[in-house]
Design a protein around this motif. Sequence first.
Motif, mmCIF file in Angstrom:
data_model
loop_
_atom_site.group_PDB
_atom_site.id
_atom_site.type_symbol
_atom_site.label_atom_id
_atom_site.label_comp_id
_atom_site.label_asym_id
_atom_site.label_seq_id
_atom_site.Cartn_x
_atom_site.Cartn_y
_atom_site.Cartn_z
ATOM 1 N N ASN A 114 53.741 27.880 35.124
ATOM 2 C CA ASN A 114 53.583 28.461 33.796
ATOM 3 C C ASN A 114 53.002 27.489 32.787
ATOM 4 O OD1 ASN A 114 54.576 31.025 34.387
ATOM 5 N ND2 ASN A 114 56.682 30.291 34.272
ATOM 6 N N ALA A 115 52.779 26.248 33.168
ATOM 7 C CA ALA A 115 52.257 25.269 32.218
ATOM 8 C C ALA A 115 50.871 25.675 31.774
ATOM 9 C CB ALA A 115 52.212 23.885 32.872
ATOM 10 N N PRO A 116 50.616 25.788 30.463
ATOM 11 C CA PRO A 116 49.319 26.234 29.983
ATOM 12 C C PRO A 116 48.232 25.210 30.229
ATOM 13 C CG PRO A 116 50.677 25.513 28.151
ATOM 14 C CD PRO A 116 51.555 25.490 29.369
ATOM 15 N N GLU A 117 47.032 25.710 30.565
ATOM 16 C CA GLU A 117 45.906 24.811 30.752
ATOM 17 C C GLU A 117 45.527 24.141 29.449
ATOM 18 O OE1 GLU A 117 41.163 25.252 31.687
ATOM 19 O OE2 GLU A 117 42.554 26.754 32.447
ATOM 20 N N GLN A 118 45.556 24.920 28.379
ATOM 21 C CA GLN A 118 45.278 24.370 27.056
ATOM 22 C C GLN A 118 46.151 25.101 26.057
ATOM 23 O OE1 GLN A 118 41.365 25.007 25.395
ATOM 24 N NE2 GLN A 118 41.458 23.059 24.365
ATOM 25 N N GLY A 119 47.220 24.467 25.616
ATOM 26 C CA GLY A 119 48.152 25.138 24.734
ATOM 27 C C GLY A 119 48.622 24.227 23.626
ATOM 28 N N TRP A 120 49.914 24.300 23.331
ATOM 29 C CA TRP A 120 50.479 23.520 22.244
ATOM 30 C C TRP A 120 51.644 22.682 22.746
ATOM 31 C CZ3 TRP A 120 48.816 28.543 21.843
ATOM 32 C CH2 TRP A 120 47.822 28.795 20.888
ATOM 33 N N VAL A 121 51.939 21.654 21.999
ATOM 34 C CA VAL A 121 53.109 20.829 22.280
ATOM 35 C C VAL A 121 53.969 20.810 21.027
ATOM 36 C CG1 VAL A 121 51.998 19.387 24.013
ATOM 37 C CG2 VAL A 121 51.861 18.727 21.612
ATOM 38 N N TRP A 122 55.279 20.710 21.237
ATOM 39 C CA TRP A 122 56.222 20.718 20.121
ATOM 40 C C TRP A 122 56.261 19.360 19.445
ATOM 41 C CZ3 TRP A 122 59.288 24.091 17.468
ATOM 42 C CH2 TRP A 122 60.275 23.534 16.647
ATOM 43 N N SER A 123 56.227 19.375 18.121
ATOM 44 C CA SER A 123 56.406 18.154 17.338
ATOM 45 C C SER A 123 57.495 18.400 16.308
ATOM 46 C CB SER A 123 55.108 17.762 16.623
ATOM 47 O OG SER A 123 54.127 17.368 17.558
ATOM 48 N N ALA A 124 58.435 17.473 16.222
ATOM 49 C CA ALA A 124 59.519 17.612 15.252
ATOM 50 C C ALA A 124 59.014 17.297 13.859
ATOM 51 C CB ALA A 124 60.668 16.681 15.624
ATOM 52 N N ALA A 125 59.665 17.880 12.871
ATOM 53 C CA ALA A 125 59.317 17.590 11.477
ATOM 54 C C ALA A 125 59.661 16.142 11.165
ATOM 55 C CB ALA A 125 60.077 18.525 10.542
ATOM 56 N N ILE A 126 58.815 15.478 10.413
ATOM 57 C CA ILE A 126 59.023 14.072 10.072
ATOM 58 C C ILE A 126 60.082 13.962 8.982
ATOM 59 C CG2 ILE A 126 57.924 12.020 9.110
ATOM 60 C CD1 ILE A 126 55.318 12.995 10.331
ATOM 61 N N GLU A 127 61.081 13.150 9.227
ATOM 62 C CA GLU A 127 62.150 12.962 8.248
ATOM 63 C C GLU A 127 61.626 12.201 7.033
ATOM 64 O OE1 GLU A 127 65.064 14.236 8.414
ATOM 65 O OE2 GLU A 127 64.846 15.074 10.433
ATOM 66 N N GLU A 128 62.255 12.441 5.910
ATOM 67 C CA GLU A 128 61.804 11.830 4.650
ATOM 68 C C GLU A 128 61.864 10.310 4.724
ATOM 69 O OE1 GLU A 128 62.866 12.017 -0.119
ATOM 70 O OE2 GLU A 128 63.938 13.286 1.335
ATOM 71 N N HIS A 129 62.901 9.771 5.411
ATOM 72 C CA HIS A 129 63.029 8.314 5.490
ATOM 73 C C HIS A 129 62.798 7.835 6.916
ATOM 74 C CE1 HIS A 129 64.574 8.310 1.429
ATOM 75 N NE2 HIS A 129 65.450 9.240 1.766
#
Length: 468
Positions: A114-129
């Motif tokens: 099921n791994a997409p050939e061209q998709g997206w990867v998850w990135s966490a929101a950057i903390e303020e500090h």
Amino acid sequence: MHLFVSFQGPNDGHHVSYRRFRRRIIQRSSSEGPSASTPLATGGQSEPRFELETVCQRLELDSPPRHHEPAQIRHLQGNLHEIELTGSLSHSGDVTSTNTQHTVTTRRWTATENAPEQGWVWSAAIEEHGNAQQADSYERTHALQPFAVLDSTSVSQQGKSVIKLAAPSLLNDYYTNLLDCSCDGIIALALGSSVYLWNSETHALVGYLVPSPQPGGTYLQTISCLSWSRDGRTLCIGTRRGELQLWDVEQKQNTRCLRSHLSVVRALSWKQQLLSSGSVLGHIHHLDPRAPTPLVGAVVQKEAICSLQWSPGDDWLASGSTEGLLCIWDRDIAGVTRSHQPITMMTQPSAVKAMGWCPWQSKMIATGGGLKDGELRIWDTDLGTCVTSAHTKSQICSLRWAEKKRYLVTGHGLPRHQITCWSWEFPSLSPVYQLRVHSDRVLHLAIHSESTKMFSAGADQRFLILDM
């Protein structure tokens, strides 16, 4: 002075003037696609000609370079010419599909991963500090951060509080569906080739889905629509390449990549755990993402689909077309066939893009007309008739029902770019108040079903929170 060019045809030589030769080149390139530096192939033969359906020629398709896109088509029962899903990426065997117009050689796909050939990867929101270096890099990439507060003190002329946030790179396309709010109040908003998730209760960025790095190529998929599942656990993303990607947001991972259509995915709608998708070629696919072979049904509408929505009780599916056709389908979705017909069809003078079922009147559905129409209509789907309407004198780009307030909300384009709240006491339809808070057309609306908050995203690249 006339320049004569000599070239050898399949049987004999010909001498033509340069003007006639140039005209032939232009005619050939316009009918057969872009020509190379040598427009005529050896022996007077040209490259195979591919004829697209009429709607494909009218609407812009965001296709990647040919060397990045493998053949991904499987012959469907009934000669549907859309992909039959087996939920995978590797292939085995070729299938040839032939009709009177053209022949297409396609590949048969098998379920392996099921791994997409061209998709997206998850990135966490950057903390303020958080890490300063990482934050600096993020600032350089996103000069104006998505959901950055632009104005939190503004109050509209109607006394409604409004918070303005940034929505950079929001695609200004009338036919897209790029904003949705989950039952938990998580906003999903597609900006460029990324999807941002934002908590409407805490006003915090949860994370974002960014395109995965592609070796040897920089092509990024353009998102055309997205939709939350009803339980708020799964986000489905549709692209202009016909792909559907499903994300488990809690686990922060991609659960399925489905190559559903051969054309732009314009609209998505969930029926419990089943997902329906509509394409620019007029194909509607019904999918069960949990099954090894997810395609459980498919039908064809005559015109390009730009809206799709299951009724609140899952009894009917409404599909709207770019040519003004509104179709109502029954709940029987099994099978792949062209013969299945809608139970009711209604028409309006412009595209049925803004559309929504009334939550408290199960057989009533509202539609909004485009720039040349501007009419807000409520239809009785049993009778196939318009029971009431109101002329807005402007393009209607988006439409949502607010069940708690019993309002109908419309987002408009030219000339005033307003948001209007309507009261519908059958059969009367009347405006309650109007907000002019965007400087360009209001492309998308979303409403948190458990609160009185309304959200809008406009072509002015602004995301607004409005308290109804």
